[in-house]
Design an enzyme around this catalytic site. Structure first.
Site, PDB file in Angstrom:
ATOM      1  CB  CYS A  29      -0.972  -0.016   1.183  1.00 34.76           C
ATOM      2  SG  CYS A  29      -0.179  -0.003   2.804  1.00 34.76           S
ATOM      3  CG  ASN A  32       4.535  -1.622   5.051  1.00 33.68           C
ATOM      4  OD1 ASN A  32       5.642  -1.874   5.507  1.00 33.68           O
ATOM      5  ND2 ASN A  32       3.612  -2.545   4.967  1.00 33.68           N
ATOM      6  CB  CYS A  34      -3.466   1.635   7.209  1.00 31.94           C
ATOM      7  SG  CYS A  34      -3.222   3.106   8.241  1.00 31.94           S
ATOM      8  NE  ARG A  35      -4.477   1.493   1.907  1.00 34.87           N
ATOM      9  CZ  ARG A  35      -4.307   2.188   0.786  1.00 34.87           C
ATOM     10  NH1 ARG A  35      -5.186   2.077  -0.189  1.00 34.87           N
ATOM     11  NH2 ARG A  35      -3.277   3.006   0.656  1.00 34.87           N
ATOM     12  CB  SER A  36       0.321  -3.475   2.746  1.00 36.18           C
ATOM     13  OG  SER A  36       1.224  -2.588   3.349  1.00 36.18           O
ATOM     14  CG  ASP A 147      -5.246   5.843   2.415  1.00 36.50           C
ATOM     15  OD1 ASP A 147      -5.223   5.506   3.615  1.00 36.50           O
ATOM     16  OD2 ASP A 147      -4.406   6.599   1.895  1.00 36.50           O
TER      17      ASP A 147
END
Ligand code: 4NP
Length: 176
Positions: A29, A32, A34-36, A147
């Protein structure tokens, strides 16, 4: 069902991985934090539940470098922990060697995909890039992982809902 939404290139990549002993996946993401890192941990739990914990090598990285060395965002960690995911990844930026070290590089949104494509050193490397959105059930109404950084709690919950769905579909596409 599994191939419902993925493009031809992704279907080909999945087919090439199905018989492999090890499958190495990098989730990417922007930050690096939050999402990934959440995708990495949700996937880790998904493959463990499916009995393939030893087969999958999972990691995550960011296209941006602002948070290198940090733990995931506190809000992401709190929401993830409520669902049993302990996020302990230390933030790092995508590097050239990742295109050799991983079989599949999965971006969370269109900007991640575009950034990854410009980082890919070769055409073969670029062929490893896929969008997490391809694995989300179309009924969920998202073709990417949005995001959550400037969102409230619901943004983080949505990320986890979408990741739970997408990781199961990715796993069933590639599992033995
Ligand atoms: P992520 O979220 O890409 O899911 O880790 C973000 C984290 C940090 C920033 C943007 C997005 N940032 O601008 O610092």
């Amino acid at each position: 069902m599994v191939y419902q939404n993925v493009n031809d290139r992704t279907a080909k990549l999945i087919n090439s991985l199905r018989h492999k002993e090890k499958i190495r996946v990098l989730f990417v993401c922007l930050g690096n934090i939050c999402r990934s890192p959440a995708a990495e941990e949700v996937m880790r739990q998904t493959v463990a539940e499916g009995g393939e914990a030893d087969r999958w090598v999972l990691d995550s990285a960011g296209t941006g470098g602002w948070h290198v060395g940090d733990l995931p965002d506190r809000r992401m960690r709190v929401h993830a922990l409520r669902r049993g995911y302990d996020l302990t990844h230390i933030c790092r930026q995508v590097r050239r060697a990742d295109f050799d070290d991983f079989d599949m590089i999965i971006g969370m949104d269109a900007a991640n995909i575009s950034d990854l494509k410009s980082l890919a050193p070769t055409v073969e490397a670029a062929d490893k890039i896929v969008s997490m959105g391809e694995f989300i059930d179309p009924g969920m109404g998202f073709d990417h992982i949005p995001d959550p950084y400037y969102e409230g709690a619901e943004g983080f919950e949505r990320v986890l809902d979408l990741l739970a769905n997408a990781t199961h579909r990715l796993f069933s596409a590639v599992s033995r």
